[in-house]
Enzyme design. Structure first.
Site, mmCIF file in Angstrom:
data_model
loop_
_atom_site.group_PDB
_atom_site.id
_atom_site.type_symbol
_atom_site.label_atom_id
_atom_site.label_comp_id
_atom_site.label_asym_id
_atom_site.label_seq_id
_atom_site.Cartn_x
_atom_site.Cartn_y
_atom_site.Cartn_z
ATOM 1 N N THR A 64 1.098 -1.155 -0.300
ATOM 2 C CA THR A 64 -0.031 -0.541 -0.035
ATOM 3 C C THR A 64 1.251 1.333 0.029
ATOM 4 O O THR A 64 1.935 1.151 -0.085
ATOM 5 C CB THR A 64 -0.984 -0.221 0.855
ATOM 6 O OG1 THR A 64 -2.309 1.173 0.960
ATOM 7 C CG2 THR A 64 -0.330 0.210 2.134
ATOM 8 N N SER A 65 0.120 1.881 -0.550
ATOM 9 C CA SER A 65 1.368 3.477 -0.411
ATOM 10 C C SER A 65 1.966 4.615 0.428
ATOM 11 O O SER A 65 3.349 4.280 0.236
ATOM 12 C CB SER A 65 -0.120 4.741 -0.366
ATOM 13 O OG SER A 65 -0.439 4.690 -1.460
ATOM 14 N N SER B 222 23.291 50.194 7.209
ATOM 15 C CA SER B 222 22.763 50.831 5.628
ATOM 16 C C SER B 222 23.104 52.655 6.187
ATOM 17 O O SER B 222 23.667 53.065 5.266
ATOM 18 C CB SER B 222 21.400 50.542 5.314
ATOM 19 O OG SER B 222 20.517 50.987 5.955
ATOM 20 N N LYS C 196 28.366 50.697 12.791
ATOM 21 C CA LYS C 196 27.481 49.820 13.542
ATOM 22 C C LYS C 196 28.697 48.163 13.465
ATOM 23 O O LYS C 196 28.814 47.916 11.836
ATOM 24 C CB LYS C 196 26.151 49.274 13.468
ATOM 25 C CG LYS C 196 25.685 50.698 13.369
ATOM 26 C CD LYS C 196 24.849 51.241 15.177
ATOM 27 C CE LYS C 196 24.280 50.112 15.686
ATOM 28 N NZ LYS C 196 23.052 49.784 15.130
ATOM 29 N N ARG C 197 28.290 47.288 14.511
ATOM 30 C CA ARG C 197 28.676 46.143 14.259
ATOM 31 C C ARG C 197 27.887 44.887 15.645
ATOM 32 O O ARG C 197 28.685 45.133 15.734
ATOM 33 C CB ARG C 197 30.061 45.679 14.714
ATOM 34 C CG ARG C 197 31.545 47.139 14.006
ATOM 35 C CD ARG C 197 33.037 46.357 14.868
ATOM 36 N NE ARG C 197 33.392 45.476 14.983
ATOM 37 C CZ ARG C 197 33.852 44.698 13.876
ATOM 38 N NH1 ARG C 197 33.885 45.696 12.180
ATOM 39 N NH2 ARG C 197 35.055 43.673 13.601
ATOM 40 N N GLU D 189 22.269 36.569 16.498
ATOM 41 C CA GLU D 189 20.970 36.921 16.490
ATOM 42 C C GLU D 189 19.865 36.344 15.635
ATOM 43 O O GLU D 189 18.491 35.820 15.733
ATOM 44 C CB GLU D 189 20.395 38.549 16.269
ATOM 45 C CG GLU D 189 21.091 39.975 17.133
ATOM 46 C CD GLU D 189 21.260 41.537 16.164
ATOM 47 O OE1 GLU D 189 20.892 42.132 16.952
ATOM 48 O OE2 GLU D 189 20.765 40.847 15.161
#
Length: 430
Positions: free
Chosen positions: A94-95, A264, A269-270, A276
């Protein structure tokens, strides 16, 4: 699955192409076993083995007129089998004899990749722990400075958690690495149990001991639960590193490529974006575990409610978990540790982290504990407000202190106890 959170080695196990290749393998193995039992002609086997894995597009074409993926697959596969021998494929099955047995094999291979990735993460954590066993830093409870500890012990804590997850992964692999070829409703009415035994043995699977028409879904719920727990453990690692990377803390920094750009708008910024990311993915793994619980209860011998869920949950859970654990190992292995900043932070509260020892010294000297607590607490509050060292605010209250009372070493005199446990746990020498 989306490519952004997939690594090819895991992703490739869960493609439709890989699924159909697994289905062909199960059908060939079952046909061989049937021939060995004399149920189907021996000469059919060579022809069946010549059959090609159908393309996804061909199965989809067949499905238009059948509205049944397994029947569409069988049509697409058997049309490539010469001499009319395709009629012997799927004989007595069967399947879900096909689907669940192939799934068990895929789950087992996926678990092997997870065990490999989690082992690497644990080993990386152990190495970092060894390297920084004597790197003194401040421990924080509720986010507030508590007492001195070492960065090595912090890493050892996470290593032990991952090691527990490895034990769970091995058990969960055993739970899902099963197949069933027992025919409609699991009574072996149309197929000899020897076929099931032969196919599962060849695939390295156990056999569902009390069969229904499908493999019991509590097995899969267990697997998804283990992935969710592992994801939460990795999230704990990521969260610790995120907190330690804050500007005012900056005790560690995750690795970055030369192409890194943190914002951007703000070039300075780092951001801890990698840490995260592995935290966020843990949320998905918990949701997939919940879906696994919902799939346990099926109507009678089977229904199909679990099928659409598993088409999404299994590929996504394994690819995301594998990506998350692999990336966590890369972060821990490549992170920069700042011991000088750790010492500076440790001393930044002007002696407050040593208050527990001073309290006990006063009690040892004969002072009532409640009175000693209030004296030290009052002096600590003044230190926090004025920035004067705790030794000075204590002196104002006629409490004499020594330099020895304000040294981290006094708090770490029994660090060897944890070190010895770690050596035994991971069979390493520190």
């Amino acid at each position: 699955m989306i490519d952004r959170y997939c690594l090819p080695v895991m992703r490739d196990l869960w493609t439709d192409e890989a699924k159909y290749a697994s289905w062909v393998r199960v059908e060939v193995l079952a046909s061989r076993a049937q021939a060995d039992l004399g149920v189907i002609p021996r000469e059919a086997i060579a022809a069946i083995e010549q059959g090609r894995v159908p393309t996804v597009s061909r199965v989809r074409e067949c499905e238009v007129t059948r509205d049944h993926e397994i029947l569409a697959f069988l049509e697409a596969y058997t049309e490539t089998i010469p001499g009319g021998h395709g009629r012997w494929v799927h004989y007595g099955m069967t399947s879900y004899d096909l689907v669940d047995t192939a799934l068990g094999h895929t789950l087992a291979r996926s678990c092997d990749l997870m065990i490999e990735a989690a082992t690497r993460l644990r080993d990386v954590l152990v190495r970092r722990s060894l390297r920084h066993w004597d790197t003194v830093c401040v421990a924080r409870t509720h986010g507030i400075h508590a007492e001195p500890t070492t960065f090595g012990q912090k890493m050892a804590l996470h290593a032990a958690a991952v090691d527990r997850c490895l034990t769970r992964l091995v058990a969960a692999r055993s739970a899902v690495a099963v197949g069933t070829i027992s025919g409609p409703v699991g009574t072996y009415s149309k197929i000899d149990p020897m076929v099931e035994a032969a196919v599962c043995a060849e695939l390295g699977l156990g056999v569902e001991p009390i069969p229904s028409q499908v493999v019991a879904r509590d097995r899969h719920a267990e697997m998804l639960s283990v992935l969710a727990v592992l994801g939460a453990v990795v999230e704990q690692i990521g969260l610790e590193l995120r907190l330690l990377q804050r500007t005012e803390v900056r005790e560690v920094e995750e690795p970055r490529t030369s192409a890194y750009q943190g914002s951007s708008a703000m070039p300075h910024k780092r951001n801890p974006t990698s840490s995260e990311r592995i935290c966020g993915l843990a949320r998905l793994l918990r949701a997939y575990a919940d879906a696994g619980y919902e799939n346990v209860a099926l109507w009678h011998e089977r229904d199909l409610a679990h099928s659409p869920v598993e088409r999404v949950v299994f590929p996504d859970a394994f690819t995301i978990a594998h990506y998350q654990v692999t990336k966590a190992a890369e972060i821990v292995d490549g992170m920069t540790v700042f011991p000088e900043r750790m010492l500076a932070n440790l001393e930044s509260t002007r002696g407050l982290i040593y208050s527990a020892d001073i309290l006990l010294d006063l009690v040892d000297g004969g002072m009532d504990r409640e009175k000693a607590y209030r004296v030290v607490q009052d002096a600590a509050a003044e230190t926090a407000e004025t920035g004067r060292h705790l030794s000075e605010t204590l002196a104002d209250r006629d409490v004499a202190t020594t330099d020895d009372q304000f040294r981290p070493a006094r708090f770490l005199s029994r660090a060897h106890v944890v070190r010895d446990r770690m050596e035994k746990m991971f069979d390493v020498e520190m």
